[in-house]
Design a protein around this motif. Structure first.
Motif, PDB file in Angstrom:
ATOM      1  N   ARG A 274       3.837  41.351  21.463  1.00  0.00           N
ATOM      2  CA  ARG A 274       4.514  42.040  20.569  1.00  0.00           C
ATOM      3  C   ARG A 274       3.759  42.263  19.245  1.00  0.00           C
ATOM      4  O   ARG A 274       3.682  43.436  18.820  1.00  0.00           O
ATOM      5  CB  ARG A 274       5.970  41.589  20.389  1.00  0.00           C
ATOM      6  CG  ARG A 274       6.682  42.497  19.332  1.00  0.00           C
ATOM      7  CD  ARG A 274       8.152  42.000  19.172  1.00  0.00           C
ATOM      8  NE  ARG A 274       8.688  42.734  18.311  1.00  0.00           N
ATOM      9  CZ  ARG A 274      10.221  42.421  17.872  1.00  0.00           C
ATOM     10  NH1 ARG A 274      10.613  41.319  18.166  1.00  0.00           N
ATOM     11  NH2 ARG A 274      10.858  43.175  16.980  1.00  0.00           N
ATOM     12  N   LYS A 275       3.164  41.186  18.850  1.00  0.00           N
ATOM     13  CA  LYS A 275       2.601  41.164  17.320  1.00  0.00           C
ATOM     14  C   LYS A 275       1.128  42.074  17.757  1.00  0.00           C
ATOM     15  O   LYS A 275       0.942  42.931  16.651  1.00  0.00           O
ATOM     16  CB  LYS A 275       1.999  39.701  17.098  1.00  0.00           C
ATOM     17  CG  LYS A 275       1.161  39.501  16.024  1.00  0.00           C
ATOM     18  CD  LYS A 275       1.088  38.256  15.377  1.00  0.00           C
ATOM     19  CE  LYS A 275       0.320  38.089  14.265  1.00  0.00           C
ATOM     20  NZ  LYS A 275       0.101  36.772  13.738  1.00  0.00           N
TER      21      LYS A 275
ATOM     22  N   ASP B  81       2.698  35.075  26.632  1.00  0.00           N
ATOM     23  CA  ASP B  81       3.415  35.060  25.464  1.00  0.00           C
ATOM     24  C   ASP B  81       3.897  35.966  24.928  1.00  0.00           C
ATOM     25  O   ASP B  81       3.242  37.044  24.198  1.00  0.00           O
ATOM     26  CB  ASP B  81       2.450  34.206  24.358  1.00  0.00           C
ATOM     27  CG  ASP B  81       3.240  33.559  23.040  1.00  0.00           C
ATOM     28  OD1 ASP B  81       4.302  34.372  22.858  1.00  0.00           O
ATOM     29  OD2 ASP B  81       2.642  32.571  22.356  1.00  0.00           O
ATOM     30  N   LEU B  82       5.049  36.551  24.949  1.00  0.00           N
ATOM     31  CA  LEU B  82       5.596  37.581  24.773  1.00  0.00           C
ATOM     32  C   LEU B  82       5.726  38.018  23.214  1.00  0.00           C
ATOM     33  O   LEU B  82       5.292  39.082  22.620  1.00  0.00           O
ATOM     34  CB  LEU B  82       7.060  37.965  25.074  1.00  0.00           C
ATOM     35  CG  LEU B  82       7.202  37.995  26.619  1.00  0.00           C
ATOM     36  CD1 LEU B  82       8.606  38.288  27.155  1.00  0.00           C
ATOM     37  CD2 LEU B  82       6.570  39.256  27.295  1.00  0.00           C
ATOM     38  N   GLN B  83       5.917  37.019  22.287  1.00  0.00           N
ATOM     39  CA  GLN B  83       5.749  37.095  20.774  1.00  0.00           C
ATOM     40  C   GLN B  83       4.286  37.583  20.418  1.00  0.00           C
ATOM     41  O   GLN B  83       4.189  38.398  19.597  1.00  0.00           O
ATOM     42  CB  GLN B  83       6.121  35.805  20.117  1.00  0.00           C
ATOM     43  CG  GLN B  83       7.628  35.317  20.171  1.00  0.00           C
ATOM     44  CD  GLN B  83       8.525  36.695  19.543  1.00  0.00           C
ATOM     45  OE1 GLN B  83       8.168  36.965  18.668  1.00  0.00           O
ATOM     46  NE2 GLN B  83       9.599  36.777  20.278  1.00  0.00           N
ATOM     47  N   THR B  84       3.275  36.861  21.145  1.00  0.00           N
ATOM     48  CA  THR B  84       1.903  37.150  20.754  1.00  0.00           C
ATOM     49  C   THR B  84       1.538  38.641  21.297  1.00  0.00           C
ATOM     50  O   THR B  84       1.089  39.605  20.426  1.00  0.00           O
ATOM     51  CB  THR B  84       0.861  36.402  21.582  1.00  0.00           C
ATOM     52  OG1 THR B  84       1.354  35.059  21.169  1.00  0.00           O
ATOM     53  CG2 THR B  84      -0.545  36.631  21.317  1.00  0.00           C
TER      54      THR B  84
END
Length: 507
Positions: free
Chosen positions: A479-480, A474-477
């Motif tokens: 990044r966060k 999960d790239l969004q996770t």
């Protein structure tokens, strides 16, 4: 000395006795001296223990006691006792005296320590130049006699009780010699957990005849016999074996003797070139169970004689000149009884997929519906080789035409140099085999048609898919989490600057 002992104490004392030879000769050479001395010490202690018991019972009546001792499992001539040798240890000629004692024991025990005229100690001599010149040899053998005379190695039945500490100690030594002796030493020994698995897979029954045509030290054979005793409370079975190396044949005979396995026949000779286990008509004997861990891909196995084999073992094809795996398999197949015969053999993985003559032989065995299961084992289980092996199970009593594939290659307990199969791993394999379980990424029941579609290739990954997809990232996770770490790092930098200014290191 009447204190009870445990197995570890016996094993430790035996291994310490090897120090007498270390630095003088290799383990592959001195193992024969250690194991033979263990044999001599054991029978001497048993004999003395029984003599003492009879003396308590009948008093000082040497002639009566000698008569009673004639009913023992074996005979020990008085001059051949370990203790007589120990008493003379400071005198010259230790090597010659030990050899004479062993010869006297052989002569006194008839066929128990001989087969077809070959004696157990024929290839073992303590009076050898391998131990150095006479003075050095005499000193080494004096130390050896003193090692075995220590109280820790009092092996009398009144001390060790019913525990099979002698047989177990013998197996312990063989295991350690195999581990330290490399590939050559490992050829005569099958790791105990592997022989345990094979014996359970074969499920020996009372009345079974059991054969290992490449028996080594006979540990696998005896494990099968033990299963009949453990599961059925019966001693009604017969053990048969053949071993090509003379000194290893001797180990097998002594091993049988120490374990009380009197109903056996172990022949010395090359099974492929000159099988010795023959019936009255000169043909191959037939057995209920055939099992072996033969040498992997043996070179010069007898290819040149195979075409004219009088026993018809190679009618399905002649194996390659430099790989004898299928030669052993075909020999074993021909010695299975017609209706009850079952077989387990350890093979390198190449046996599962190599082509040419091996591929044609494999196809015929499968089409004859003889192959029952293929079990992939972990790497580093066997001494002298790190490659993974497989167990092939054959049966002449199959009810269906499928083959069960089990991939147990990842099921092991990691050791320092060797991997091990735990009881849990063995139990899982047995349960899967007995109930023919389909277990995702572990086992698969393949139909004959499926094997045909794979061109009779038995490579386990073709049937058991062990691939596990990696979890989607999960790239969004990510990044966060990265932004959070950057903020934490910035806060730490500010905090560190504050401490440095307080200490006078600021700008």
């Amino acid at each position: 000395m009447n204190d009870k002992v445990n197995q570890d104490a016996i094993n430790k004392a035996l291994w310490a006795a090897c120090d007498t030879f270390r630095g003088t000769i290799s383990a592959d050479t001195y193992k024969d001296f250690i194991l033979t001395m263990l044999f001599l010490k054991y029978i001497s202690d048993v004999w003395q223990d029984h003599y003492d018991q009879y003396q308590k019972e009948y008093g000082d009546e040497p002639e009566l006691i000698e008569e009673m001792l004639k009913n023992e499992r074996f005979v020990l001539p008085r001059e051949a006792s370990f203790y007589r040798l120990w008493e003379q240890r400071h005198e010259p000629g230790n090597g010659e005296r030990i050899d004479q004692a062993l010869h006297a024991i052989e002569e006194a025990n008839g066929t128990k320590l001989k087969d077809a005229g070959k004696s157990v100690f024929q290839d073992i001599s303590f009076n050898t130049d391998k131990l150095g010149e006479e003075k050095q040899k005499n000193t080494i053998l004096r130390h050896l006699l003193e090692d075995f005379a220590k109280p820790e190695l009092n092996l009398s039945p009144s001390r060790v009780g019913n525990l099979d500490v002698i047989g177990n100690g013998y197996e312990y030594l063989i295991k350690n010699f195999a581990a330290s002796g490399g590939q050559k030493a490992g050829e005569f020994y099958t790791p105990p957990e592997v022989s345990e698995l094979m014996a359970e897979l074969l499920d020996p029954q009372p009345g079974d005849s059991i054969c290992d045509p490449a028996c080594g030290s006979a540990s696998l054979l005896m494990k099968c016999g033990r299963k009949v005793r453990e599961h059925h409370g019966s001693k009604q079975y017969a053990l048969y074996g053949q071993e090509a190396i003379g000194s290893t044949w001797s180990l097998a005979k002594m091993n049988m003797f120490l374990h009380g396995e009197d109903n056996h026949r172990i022949e010395w000779g090359d099974t492929l070139r000159n099988p010795k286990l023959l019936d009255a008509s000169g043909m191959l004997m037939q057995f209920d169970i055939v099992t072996a861990n033969p040498p992997f891909s043996l070179d010069k196995w007898g290819h040149e004689e195979a075409e004219h084999d009088k026993f018809g073992r190679f009618k399905r094809g002649i194996p390659p000149k430099t790989k004898g795996d299928y030669a052993f398999i075909l020999h074993m197949i021909e010695t299975m009884k017609a209706k009850t015969g079952r077989m387990a053999v350890v093979v390198p993985h190449g046996v599962l997929f190599r082509g040419a003559s091996e591929g044609r032989i494999r196809q015929k065995l499968i089409e004859e519906n003889l192959l029952d299961a293929v079990i992939g084992l972990p790497e580093k289980l066997f001494y002298g080789t790190g490659i993974p092996a497989a167990i092939l199970l054959f049966s002449k009593a199959k009810t269906g035409d499928g083959v069960l594939f089990i991939d147990a290659s990842r099921e092991f307990k990691a050791g320092k140099n060797q991997n091990l199969l735990s009881e849990e791993h063995i139990h899982r394999i047995l349960r899967t085999y007995r109930y023919r379980i389909n277990d995702e990424r572990y086992s698969h029941r393949a139909s004959l048609e499926e094997i045909r579609e794979n061109d009779y290739n038995l490579n386990i990954p073709r049937y058991v898919d062990t691939f596990v997809e990696e979890a989607e990232i999960d790239l969004q996770t990510v990044r966060k989490e990265r932004e959070q770490l950057k903020a934490q790092l910035a806060a730490l930098e500010l905090e560190m600057d504050g401490y440095l200014k307080e200490l006078g290191y600021g700008a």
